[in-house]
Design an enzyme around this catalytic site. Structure first.
Site, PDB file in Angstrom:
ATOM      1  N   TYR A 136      -4.300  18.654   4.686  1.00  0.00           N
ATOM      2  CA  TYR A 136      -3.635  19.865   4.190  1.00  0.00           C
ATOM      3  C   TYR A 136      -4.587  21.047   4.058  1.00  0.00           C
ATOM      4  CZ  TYR A 136       0.957  17.943   3.733  1.00  0.00           C
ATOM      5  OH  TYR A 136       2.182  17.426   4.032  1.00  0.00           O
ATOM      6  N   GLU A 165     -11.155  45.423  -7.246  1.00  0.00           N
ATOM      7  CA  GLU A 165     -11.447  44.635  -6.050  1.00  0.00           C
ATOM      8  C   GLU A 165     -10.473  44.948  -4.905  1.00  0.00           C
ATOM      9  OE1 GLU A 165     -13.903  40.953  -7.721  1.00  0.00           O
ATOM     10  OE2 GLU A 165     -11.829  40.867  -8.329  1.00  0.00           O
TER      11      GLU A 165
HETATM   12 ZN   LIG Z   1     -13.448  38.847  -8.385  1.00  0.00          ZN
END
Ligand SMILES: [Zn+2]
Length: 214
Positions: A120, A74
């Site tokens: 937040y 990735e």
């Molecule tokens: Zn992934």
């Protein structure tokens, strides 16, 4: 920060994420900028539960793989964030349950995935973009991140998982935790007519903390 310390921090943070059930098996990946402009990246097929600091993939400033194991498949996701966000010092990607669940719900706004539940999440993430589904490893997912032209620090790949970029590893992990916890709240509160922050409260947080909210 020294490279030795960076390597230890990546493994420590990854184990913490794994131990809390935020990403399982060999899913998830982390990259961090080194002082010389290169990158340290978690290897392909490795589990966050037991990373070896010495085997992290090492890239030089020109993007050449110069040491350690083969990087995550990735990698295009990470590269796209560094290319488009000059401030990025770390990128974290997980397969975390609640963010993925939220990506599949019909009422989720693709331009601003998280409902305004806590200050937040707005402070740490800005607007979170929902990107389409891509086959794992498809370089088109990097193109989708590039298409945002650096305007977003956090995205969720539909039916897959979130990706967060920040100035350093700690900030990226904190932002990722905020994303997953807010997605969890959204799932828990689904259909409950929960009280959201008002438009005025959101504007106040965005102004006070100089959040990029375009
Ligand atoms: Zn992934």
């Amino acid at each position: 920060m020294s490279e030795t310390k960076l390597r230890e921090d990546i493994c420590w943070q990854a184990a913490s994420i794994f131990n809390r059930g935020m990403t399982g098996g060999a899913s998830g990946n982390i990259s961090v900028r080194t002082e010389d402009g290169g990158l340290l990246v978690t290897p392909t097929g490795s589990s966050f539960g037991r990373l070896d600091p010495a085997r992290l993939s090492r890239f030089d400033a020109a993007g050449n793989h110069i040491g350690g194991d083969k990087p995550t498949k990735e990698m295009p996701l990470h590269a796209a964030f560094y290319e488009t966000r000059r401030s990025a010092g770390a990128v974290v990607h997980l397969h975390s349950t609640h963010s993925v669940a939220l990506s599949m719900l019909p009422e989720t706004d693709p331009d601003n995935m998280l409902p305004p539940l806590t200050a937040y999440s707005i402070m740490r993430l800005g607007k979170v973009k929902l990107l389409p589904y891509f086959r794992p490893g498809d370089p088109a997912m990097g193109d989708a991140v590039r298409g945002l032209a650096g305007k977003r620090s956090a995205v969720v790949l539909a039916n897959h998982g979130p990706v967060v970029a920040s100035k350093d590893l700690e900030a990226a992990v904190y932002a990722m935790e905020e994303l997953e916890e807010t997605a969890k709240l959204a799932i828990l509160l689904r259909g409950a007519n929960a009280v959201h922050l008002t438009h005025e409260q959101i504007t106040d947080v965005v102004t006070k903390f100089e959040v990029d909210w375009d």
